[in-house]
Enzyme design. Sequence first.
Site, PDB file in Angstrom:
ATOM      1  NE  ARG A 256      -2.019   0.987   3.785  1.00 18.42           N
ATOM      2  CZ  ARG A 256      -2.629   0.932   4.957  1.00 18.42           C
ATOM      3  NH1 ARG A 256      -3.948   0.992   5.035  1.00 18.42           N
ATOM      4  NH2 ARG A 256      -1.929   0.781   6.061  1.00 18.42           N
TER       5      ARG A 256
ATOM      6  CB  ALA B 202      -5.919 -11.345   9.485  1.00 18.37           C
TER       7      ALA B 202
ATOM      8  CB  SER C 179       2.999 -22.106  10.808  1.00 22.17           C
ATOM      9  OG  SER C 179       3.607 -22.044  12.088  1.00 22.17           O
ATOM     10  N   GLY C 180       5.560 -20.319  10.965  1.00 20.91           N
ATOM     11  CA  GLY C 180       7.016 -20.296  11.083  1.00 20.91           C
ATOM     12  C   GLY C 180       7.549 -18.901  11.353  1.00 20.91           C
TER      13      GLY C 180
ATOM     14  CE  LYS D 235      -0.415 -20.467  11.506  1.00 24.37           C
ATOM     15  NZ  LYS D 235      -0.348 -19.047  11.324  1.00 24.37           N
TER      16      LYS D 235
ATOM     17  CG  HIS E  79       0.103 -24.891  13.456  1.00 25.55           C
ATOM     18  ND1 HIS E  79       0.441 -23.653  13.972  1.00 25.55           N
ATOM     19  CD2 HIS E  79       1.272 -25.542  13.268  1.00 25.55           C
ATOM     20  CE1 HIS E  79       1.763 -23.583  14.084  1.00 25.55           C
ATOM     21  NE2 HIS E  79       2.281 -24.713  13.665  1.00 25.55           N
ATOM     22  CG  ASN E  80      -1.659 -20.430  15.045  1.00 25.62           C
ATOM     23  OD1 ASN E  80      -0.973 -21.111  14.294  1.00 25.62           O
ATOM     24  ND2 ASN E  80      -1.698 -19.113  14.969  1.00 25.62           N
TER      25      ASN E  80
ATOM     26  CD  GLU F  28       2.210 -21.269  17.957  1.00 29.02           C
ATOM     27  OE1 GLU F  28       2.147 -21.609  16.756  1.00 29.02           O
ATOM     28  OE2 GLU F  28       2.285 -20.085  18.316  1.00 29.02           O
TER      29      GLU F  28
ATOM     30  NE  ARG G  54      -1.028 -18.266  25.168  1.00 23.81           N
ATOM     31  CZ  ARG G  54      -0.473 -18.064  23.972  1.00 23.81           C
ATOM     32  NH1 ARG G  54      -0.718 -16.956  23.301  1.00 23.81           N
ATOM     33  NH2 ARG G  54       0.329 -18.974  23.437  1.00 23.81           N
TER      34      ARG G  54
HETATM   35  P1  NDP Z   1       0.961  -6.981   9.668  1.00 22.38           P
HETATM   36  O1  NDP Z   1      -0.071  -7.936  10.118  1.00 22.38           O
HETATM   37  O2  NDP Z   1       1.616  -6.114  10.670  1.00 22.38           O
HETATM   38  O3  NDP Z   1       0.330  -6.064   8.508  1.00 22.38           O
HETATM   39  C1  NDP Z   1       1.042  -5.007   7.913  1.00 22.38           C
HETATM   40  C2  NDP Z   1       0.838  -5.021   6.409  1.00 22.38           C
HETATM   41  O4  NDP Z   1      -0.566  -4.880   6.102  1.00 22.38           O
HETATM   42  C3  NDP Z   1       1.528  -3.846   5.750  1.00 22.38           C
HETATM   43  O5  NDP Z   1       2.049  -4.264   4.508  1.00 22.38           O
HETATM   44  C4  NDP Z   1       0.395  -2.842   5.580  1.00 22.38           C
HETATM   45  O6  NDP Z   1       0.624  -1.912   4.553  1.00 22.38           O
HETATM   46  C5  NDP Z   1      -0.724  -3.768   5.202  1.00 22.38           C
HETATM   47  N1  NDP Z   1      -2.047  -3.183   5.376  1.00 22.38           N
HETATM   48  C6  NDP Z   1      -2.689  -2.908   6.545  1.00 22.38           C
HETATM   49  N2  NDP Z   1      -3.894  -2.377   6.305  1.00 22.38           N
HETATM   50  C7  NDP Z   1      -4.037  -2.310   4.955  1.00 22.38           C
HETATM   51  C8  NDP Z   1      -5.071  -1.873   4.094  1.00 22.38           C
HETATM   52  N3  NDP Z   1      -6.224  -1.406   4.577  1.00 22.38           N
HETATM   53  N4  NDP Z   1      -4.869  -1.951   2.765  1.00 22.38           N
HETATM   54  C9  NDP Z   1      -3.716  -2.427   2.257  1.00 22.38           C
HETATM   55  N5  NDP Z   1      -2.697  -2.868   3.028  1.00 22.38           N
HETATM   56  C10 NDP Z   1      -2.863  -2.819   4.364  1.00 22.38           C
HETATM   57  O7  NDP Z   1       2.108  -7.758   8.847  1.00 22.38           O
HETATM   58  P2  NDP Z   1       2.838  -9.159   9.130  1.00 22.38           P
HETATM   59  O8  NDP Z   1       3.860  -9.240   8.060  1.00 22.38           O
HETATM   60  O9  NDP Z   1       3.237  -9.325  10.537  1.00 22.38           O
HETATM   61  O10 NDP Z   1       1.704 -10.233   8.856  1.00 22.38           O
HETATM   62  C11 NDP Z   1       1.035 -10.330   7.618  1.00 22.38           C
HETATM   63  C12 NDP Z   1      -0.031 -11.404   7.725  1.00 22.38           C
HETATM   64  O11 NDP Z   1       0.588 -12.661   7.990  1.00 22.38           O
HETATM   65  C13 NDP Z   1      -1.029 -11.172   8.847  1.00 22.38           C
HETATM   66  O12 NDP Z   1      -2.301 -11.596   8.435  1.00 22.38           O
HETATM   67  C14 NDP Z   1      -0.522 -12.058   9.949  1.00 22.38           C
HETATM   68  O13 NDP Z   1      -1.540 -12.457  10.838  1.00 22.38           O
HETATM   69  C15 NDP Z   1       0.022 -13.236   9.145  1.00 22.38           C
HETATM   70  N6  NDP Z   1       1.038 -14.042   9.798  1.00 22.38           N
HETATM   71  C16 NDP Z   1       1.989 -13.465  10.573  1.00 22.38           C
HETATM   72  C17 NDP Z   1       2.959 -14.229  11.189  1.00 22.38           C
HETATM   73  C18 NDP Z   1       4.000 -13.566  12.016  1.00 22.38           C
HETATM   74  O14 NDP Z   1       4.786 -14.301  12.617  1.00 22.38           O
HETATM   75  N7  NDP Z   1       4.071 -12.243  12.049  1.00 22.38           N
HETATM   76  C19 NDP Z   1       3.007 -15.689  11.017  1.00 22.38           C
HETATM   77  C20 NDP Z   1       2.019 -16.181  10.117  1.00 22.38           C
HETATM   78  C21 NDP Z   1       1.070 -15.382   9.553  1.00 22.38           C
HETATM   79  P3  NDP Z   1       1.369  -0.505   4.876  1.00 22.38           P
HETATM   80  O15 NDP Z   1       2.820  -0.797   4.872  1.00 22.38           O
HETATM   81  O16 NDP Z   1       0.957   0.396   3.768  1.00 22.38           O
HETATM   82  O17 NDP Z   1       0.873  -0.045   6.231  1.00 22.38           O
END
Ligand code: NDP
Length: 476
Positions: free
Chosen positions: A33, A76, A128-129, A182, A185-186, A189, A287
């Site tokens: 974005r 998400a 996951s990971g 998934k 899985h969590n 976990e 928790r």
């Molecule tokens: P975040 O969950 O922190 O999300 C940030 C990203 O989402 C940025 O690229 C941001 O863009 C974008 N974003 C947020 N709102 C919008 C919007 N309205 N429109 C477009 N883009 C948007 O990032 P993570 O990398 O931590 O996680 C990504 C996904 O993976 C999540 O769903 C998370 O639950 C899942 N996940 C995470 C794990 C982890 O260990 N962190 C493990 C497995 C899955 P911008 O830069 O423009 O703000």
Amino acid sequence: ARAQIGVTGLAVMGRNLARNFARHGYTVAVHNRSYAKTESLVADHGTDGDFVPSESTADFVASIARPRKIVIMVKAGGPTDAVIDELIPHLEEGDVVIDGGNAHFPDTIRRERKLADLGLHFVGMGVSGGEEGALNGPSIMPGGPKESYATLGPILEDISAKVDGVPCCTWVGPDGAGHFVKMVHNGIEYADMQLIAEAYDLLRHGLDADAAEIGKIFEEWNAGDLESFLIEITADVLQHVDAETGKAFVDVVLDQAEQKGTGRWTVQNALDLGVPITGIAEATFARALSGSVPQREAGRAALASDAGTWDVTDRDAFVEDVRLALYASKVVAYSQGFDQIAAASAESGWGIDRGAMARIWRGGCIIRAKFLNRITEAYERDADLPLLIADPYFADIVGKGLQAWRRVVSQAALNGVPTPAFSSSLAYYDGVRAERLPAALIQAQRDFFGAHTYRRVDKDGTFHTEWSGDRTEHDA
Ligand code: NDP
């Protein structure tokens, strides 16, 4: 259009997945974005491989070869819907949209329907990971239409973790199956972490040992049946010293566990399905209890302990007891999680192969462990196994540790150490193997106050007793 795959959402997860694709030789279209993240990915990691950066969604989509494969890796919930809606006008029939975020599976089912109506494929993909896994090989749980796996699968298997050369990725089942698995899985976990935490607490109280000493014990455990990522990092964490205070790190961390919600979803779903996942539920509630600050303050101030002074005489035997109790409780928690997968799979017609799930969790993910091989083997012996702990291998290993398990749970109770997951797992074990349960009394009570009827052990049919009258029984 030359990119073979696209990734939109370049925070930690998306950035590392994109790098993983690139390192495996794929040309990766990248988009976020806010453009700064796209620019910094290419500036910092351009040498990883071939990236095609775009500032606009239109350019991003146009840069990907058809049928397009686009991985969404954003926060998400609402953000995922927003990104899907932005992509749709630019997509063409047969394109595949893949959501790699932690979506709740009912959302995935809804999105899959919506995109299917537009002639698009939607794949809800559990990953996951953490960030490390995303970069070096995660465990990947893709759902969605099976035909999309024919072209997508090989790419995902390529970037997934490998154990004995076998990829930790397989097609899980239609629509929400991947995100469902998934989620469980969590949940598992959560249970695994809680059980490890209880084992640590028991050792701490029973041995009057410090964190580092217990870390050493976990290190030894990691060389045996319990070998797993979570045991390994526990050994590490317990031996870590806080730089600022010189104290054991774990002793300076506030004891209030947080959660992002996948454990809660798992428990909510289990309640809907009527599957007793007591290990995961206790872990989730533990928790919650840890974060119940006013309640804990009130409890500390008013509640007596009346516990004995724990006098462990044979320290080695006690450590071995805790190890066996941990292993048995862990088997119960996994068994319950796999029950939940079976129940949901039956209800939704997903056809999930539980042995394959254990196989793709052996590497890349947080619950990765050697012991998952045993689960795969159990489902290979019997794909319809109704109860994982009843598989001969697990029944035998849990049976051998049973005395230890009972000693640990009773000692914990006598000495006032809370072990919700250990205790409830043992109660589940005794419940599921019981010849007869007091549920008979519950049924009688229900019939008494609500005329809810009951069935009998000695004849077929449904009956009701006239409790307020002459107490005769009649067919209901
Ligand atoms: P975040 O969950 O922190 O999300 C940030 C990203 O989402 C940025 O690229 C941001 O863009 C974008 N974003 C947020 N709102 C919008 C919007 N309205 N429109 C477009 N883009 C948007 O990032 P993570 O990398 O931590 O996680 C990504 C996904 O993976 C999540 O769903 C998370 O639950 C899942 N996940 C995470 C794990 C982890 O260990 N962190 C493990 C497995 C899955 P911008 O830069 O423009 O703000």
